[in-house]
Design a protein around this motif. Structure first.
Motif, PDB file in Angstrom:
ATOM      1  N   THR A 265     -11.012   4.272  11.326  1.00  0.00           N
ATOM      2  CA  THR A 265     -10.275   3.754  10.172  1.00  0.00           C
ATOM      3  C   THR A 265     -10.661   4.517   8.913  1.00  0.00           C
ATOM      4  O   THR A 265      -9.803   4.933   8.121  1.00  0.00           O
ATOM      5  CB  THR A 265     -10.564   2.257   9.982  1.00  0.00           C
ATOM      6  OG1 THR A 265     -10.035   1.523  11.083  1.00  0.00           O
ATOM      7  CG2 THR A 265      -9.938   1.733   8.698  1.00  0.00           C
ATOM      8  N   GLN A 266     -11.956   4.734   8.720  1.00  0.00           N
ATOM      9  CA  GLN A 266     -12.408   5.443   7.528  1.00  0.00           C
ATOM     10  C   GLN A 266     -12.060   6.935   7.588  1.00  0.00           C
ATOM     11  O   GLN A 266     -11.743   7.554   6.561  1.00  0.00           O
ATOM     12  CB  GLN A 266     -13.913   5.240   7.349  1.00  0.00           C
ATOM     13  CG  GLN A 266     -14.289   3.783   7.131  1.00  0.00           C
ATOM     14  CD  GLN A 266     -15.625   3.621   6.441  1.00  0.00           C
ATOM     15  OE1 GLN A 266     -15.927   4.327   5.479  1.00  0.00           O
ATOM     16  NE2 GLN A 266     -16.433   2.698   6.923  1.00  0.00           N
ATOM     17  N   THR A 269      -8.341   7.147   6.799  1.00  0.00           N
ATOM     18  CA  THR A 269      -8.126   6.708   5.416  1.00  0.00           C
ATOM     19  C   THR A 269      -8.418   7.830   4.435  1.00  0.00           C
ATOM     20  O   THR A 269      -7.625   8.104   3.522  1.00  0.00           O
ATOM     21  CB  THR A 269      -9.008   5.492   5.084  1.00  0.00           C
ATOM     22  OG1 THR A 269      -8.526   4.354   5.800  1.00  0.00           O
ATOM     23  CG2 THR A 269      -8.970   5.171   3.590  1.00  0.00           C
ATOM     24  N   TRP A 273      -6.193   9.613   1.605  1.00  0.00           N
ATOM     25  CA  TRP A 273      -6.519   9.246   0.224  1.00  0.00           C
ATOM     26  C   TRP A 273      -6.922  10.442  -0.636  1.00  0.00           C
ATOM     27  O   TRP A 273      -6.658  10.475  -1.842  1.00  0.00           O
ATOM     28  CB  TRP A 273      -7.647   8.221   0.238  1.00  0.00           C
ATOM     29  CG  TRP A 273      -8.235   7.897  -1.100  1.00  0.00           C
ATOM     30  CD1 TRP A 273      -7.736   7.035  -2.037  1.00  0.00           C
ATOM     31  CD2 TRP A 273      -9.439   8.431  -1.662  1.00  0.00           C
ATOM     32  NE1 TRP A 273      -8.548   6.990  -3.140  1.00  0.00           N
ATOM     33  CE2 TRP A 273      -9.607   7.846  -2.937  1.00  0.00           C
ATOM     34  CE3 TRP A 273     -10.392   9.344  -1.215  1.00  0.00           C
ATOM     35  CZ2 TRP A 273     -10.686   8.153  -3.764  1.00  0.00           C
ATOM     36  CZ3 TRP A 273     -11.476   9.639  -2.028  1.00  0.00           C
ATOM     37  CH2 TRP A 273     -11.600   9.045  -3.289  1.00  0.00           C
ATOM     38  N   VAL A 334      -8.090  -5.089   6.329  1.00  0.00           N
ATOM     39  CA  VAL A 334      -8.086  -3.637   6.567  1.00  0.00           C
ATOM     40  C   VAL A 334      -6.731  -3.192   7.102  1.00  0.00           C
ATOM     41  O   VAL A 334      -6.129  -2.222   6.605  1.00  0.00           O
ATOM     42  CB  VAL A 334      -9.211  -3.244   7.536  1.00  0.00           C
ATOM     43  CG1 VAL A 334      -9.191  -1.736   7.790  1.00  0.00           C
ATOM     44  CG2 VAL A 334     -10.569  -3.655   6.981  1.00  0.00           C
ATOM     45  N   THR A 337      -3.788  -3.549   4.397  1.00  0.00           N
ATOM     46  CA  THR A 337      -3.880  -2.606   3.278  1.00  0.00           C
ATOM     47  C   THR A 337      -3.574  -1.184   3.714  1.00  0.00           C
ATOM     48  O   THR A 337      -2.986  -0.408   2.942  1.00  0.00           O
ATOM     49  CB  THR A 337      -5.271  -2.657   2.629  1.00  0.00           C
ATOM     50  OG1 THR A 337      -6.291  -2.438   3.629  1.00  0.00           O
ATOM     51  CG2 THR A 337      -5.519  -4.009   1.972  1.00  0.00           C
ATOM     52  N   ARG A 338      -3.937  -0.812   4.925  1.00  0.00           N
ATOM     53  CA  ARG A 338      -3.651   0.555   5.392  1.00  0.00           C
ATOM     54  C   ARG A 338      -2.147   0.751   5.608  1.00  0.00           C
ATOM     55  O   ARG A 338      -1.585   1.801   5.256  1.00  0.00           O
ATOM     56  CB  ARG A 338      -4.415   0.864   6.673  1.00  0.00           C
ATOM     57  CG  ARG A 338      -5.777   1.485   6.463  1.00  0.00           C
ATOM     58  CD  ARG A 338      -6.636   0.642   5.593  1.00  0.00           C
ATOM     59  NE  ARG A 338      -7.772   1.370   5.032  1.00  0.00           N
ATOM     60  CZ  ARG A 338      -8.403   0.988   3.949  1.00  0.00           C
ATOM     61  NH1 ARG A 338      -8.016  -0.095   3.286  1.00  0.00           N
ATOM     62  NH2 ARG A 338      -9.419   1.659   3.479  1.00  0.00           N
ATOM     63  N   CYS A 379      -5.300   0.803  -0.599  1.00  0.00           N
ATOM     64  CA  CYS A 379      -6.437   1.415   0.085  1.00  0.00           C
ATOM     65  C   CYS A 379      -7.750   0.774  -0.352  1.00  0.00           C
ATOM     66  O   CYS A 379      -8.564   0.347   0.472  1.00  0.00           O
ATOM     67  CB  CYS A 379      -6.450   2.921  -0.182  1.00  0.00           C
ATOM     68  SG  CYS A 379      -7.866   3.793   0.505  1.00  0.00           S
ATOM     69  N   PHE A 444      -2.538   6.944   7.176  1.00  0.00           N
ATOM     70  CA  PHE A 444      -2.794   5.536   6.878  1.00  0.00           C
ATOM     71  C   PHE A 444      -2.289   4.623   7.996  1.00  0.00           C
ATOM     72  O   PHE A 444      -2.889   3.583   8.271  1.00  0.00           O
ATOM     73  CB  PHE A 444      -2.178   5.152   5.538  1.00  0.00           C
ATOM     74  CG  PHE A 444      -3.076   5.441   4.367  1.00  0.00           C
ATOM     75  CD1 PHE A 444      -4.250   4.713   4.171  1.00  0.00           C
ATOM     76  CD2 PHE A 444      -2.767   6.442   3.457  1.00  0.00           C
ATOM     77  CE1 PHE A 444      -5.087   4.982   3.098  1.00  0.00           C
ATOM     78  CE2 PHE A 444      -3.596   6.716   2.383  1.00  0.00           C
ATOM     79  CZ  PHE A 444      -4.759   5.986   2.196  1.00  0.00           C
ATOM     80  N   SER A 447      -4.887   4.760  10.556  1.00  0.00           N
ATOM     81  CA  SER A 447      -6.039   3.997  10.086  1.00  0.00           C
ATOM     82  C   SER A 447      -5.852   2.506  10.338  1.00  0.00           C
ATOM     83  O   SER A 447      -6.761   1.815  10.813  1.00  0.00           O
ATOM     84  CB  SER A 447      -6.252   4.267   8.593  1.00  0.00           C
ATOM     85  OG  SER A 447      -7.352   3.537   8.098  1.00  0.00           O
ATOM     86  N   GLY A 448      -4.648   1.995  10.029  1.00  0.00           N
ATOM     87  CA  GLY A 448      -4.373   0.583  10.267  1.00  0.00           C
ATOM     88  C   GLY A 448      -4.415   0.232  11.739  1.00  0.00           C
ATOM     89  O   GLY A 448      -4.904  -0.837  12.123  1.00  0.00           O
TER      90      GLY A 448
END
Length: 466
Positions: A265-266, A269, A273, A334, A337-338, A379, A444, A447-448
């Motif tokens: 996820t990170q 992200t 980002w 998490v 928001t992603r 994010c 993203f 990531s989600g």
């Protein structure tokens, strides 16, 4: 009235007096935890200020040292490689020797290296110092995460984490404004600015060492009421520094699907980002011919939106945890928001496909900024949930676990410029920039999806002993 009744009445009166005397004392807990959070927030601000100040001054640095663009690219990227690869060792050192000692050393380290960059006269010197800055900063957030776990009960960790992360975003927002103002004050010179930042960091390191202790019960300013408030009903809450730190649970870390979900996820992200804090000014100049001063304003707006998201995120994840439990209370913030951040980039893609850039028009780039602000707000709204996850499952290894997941996030930041360059090429056309928006949106979404396996109800130590 009989003797027995009189004695009972006197006993009742004494009990009531005792309760009245004791109740205010119990209610008046000290607020050392708030002071510590404030100190960590200031540290986070300095962290990002030092990190992005050199980016703002990069053109002056390149001209002064006669660097090539390739050398400047390495100067900017070396930080993220050392930052990523030093996450786990830095977190382990904190778990082993204590967060107060190690975070003080980390702040001193990166502050000295930042100041020394201002005094460097050779290209190889600033490349080496930039690499060392990344290694020294690597322990900041993992150690902060461990301190938040030690100083806050489960129900308040999300809010405390959001304040620390908020400091970082504030520093990122201040970096272009403050650095430009200081360079103007120093007649365009970048060296005194970095030396000033380094000096400020030394002062902050000393203040942190004075205020911080590893646990509430070790702190001379922390009374019993605050200790009980912090520990609450958490039987596993750290009451003192461990005498013997057990070995790092590598097997559990490498085989826990939930932790891999957090790490990926990170990773995804940060790939999506990083565009906002690196290549957005280039996009505004090349595609929309936005003047430099307006670029600075536009670039700051998405960061400000991220600050707002970070501020709200701690409250939100704590509320979600109370309403849905730890598993979905951490997972949902998490995931949501992603996916919403991806929508922000898709808005930019739609605008880019539907409109033709006009150098005399300013509404179009501002619409792009709105889309990017939506992405950064969403994010950062989910960041406190990721921090709280590490605190929920990390136990004695919270700093190390935070370092492990943060390592993947910064590996994403390190490879993001390579991906951007592959998409754009040397002379990107409008379609290439639109393709980059699509790529960031896709990151993203990935990531989600990775957040689907997050589970804060399964501590790493339990996995290690299974």
């Amino acid at each position: 009235m009989s003797d027995v009744e009189a004695e009972a009445k006197r006993g009742s009166s004494k009990l009531a007096e005792s309760f009245v005397d004791a109740q205010p004392a119990a209610a008046r807990s000290t607020s050392v935890r708030i002071q510590l959070t404030g100190m960590l927030t200031v540290m986070g601000c300095l962290l990002y200020l030092d990190r992005y100040a050199v980016g703002i001054a990069s053109e002056r640095i390149r001209e002064d040292l006669q660097m090539t663009q390739t050398q400047m690219s390495w100067f900017l990227s070396l930080f993220f490689w050392s930052y990523a690869l030093s996450q786990v060792p830095a977190g382990w050192l904190s778990d082993r020797f204590g967060p107060r000692k190690m975070l003080t050393a980390y702040i001193l380290g990166w502050s000295l290296f930042t100041g020394m960059i201002g005094a460097a006269t050779q290209v190889w010197q600033i490349l080496q110092l930039r690499f060392l800055c990344g290694a020294a900063q690597a322990g900041a957030f993992p150690v902060s995460s461990g301190l938040v776990r030690a100083w806050f009960p489960v129900a308040r960790r999300g809010a405390a984490s959001s304040m620390v992360a908020l400091g970082g975003r504030t520093g990122a927002c201040l970096a272009p404004i403050l650095t430009a103002a200081l360079m103007t004050a120093y007649a365009g010179e970048w060296r005194p600015v970095l030396i000033a930042y380094g000096t400020a960091g030394i002062v902050i390191a000393i203040a942190f060492a004075i205020i911080c202790r590893d646990t509430p019960r070790q702190h001379p300013w922390c009374n019993e009421a605050e200790c009980e408030l912090i520990e609450g009903s958490d039987k596993n809450h750290s009451r003192s520094a461990p005498a013997d730190q057990p070995p790092f649970p590598w097997r559990a870390v490498l085989t826990t699907a939930s932790l891999w979900g957090n790490s990926l996820t990170q990773l995804f992200t940060n790939i999506g980002w990083l565009f906002v804090v690196t290549w957005l000014p280039r996009y505004l100049e090349r595609v929309h011919t936005v003047p430099l001063n307006e670029q600075a304003l536009m670039t700051a707006v998405p960061t400000l939106a991220g600050i707002l998201g970070m501020f709200c995120g701690g409250w939100w994840t704590d509320r979600m945890a109370r309403q849905f439990g730890l598993k979905w209370g951490r997972r949902l913030p998490v995931m949501i928001t992603r996916f919403m951040a991806a929508c922000g980039y898709l808005m930019c893609l739609f605008v880019g496909l539907a409109s033709t850039p006009d150098p005399h028009s300013r509404w179009l780039p501002w619409v792009i900024i709105v889309g990017l602000s939506m992405a950064t707000f969403c994010c950062d709204l989910g960041v406190p949930a990721l921090w709280a996850y590490a605190q929920d499952v990390g136990g004695k290894f919270t700093a190390s676990i935070m370092g492990w997941t943060n390592m993947f996030g910064n590996l994403g930041a390190a490879i993001a410029p390579l991906i951007y360059n592959a998409v754009l090429g040397e002379t990107p056309a409008l379609q290439d920039w639109n393709n980059l928006f699509a790529v960031c949106a896709g990151m993203f979404v990935l990531s989600g999806c990775a957040a689907l396996v997050l589970d804060s109800t399964k501590p790493i130590m339990a996995e290690a002993s299974a």
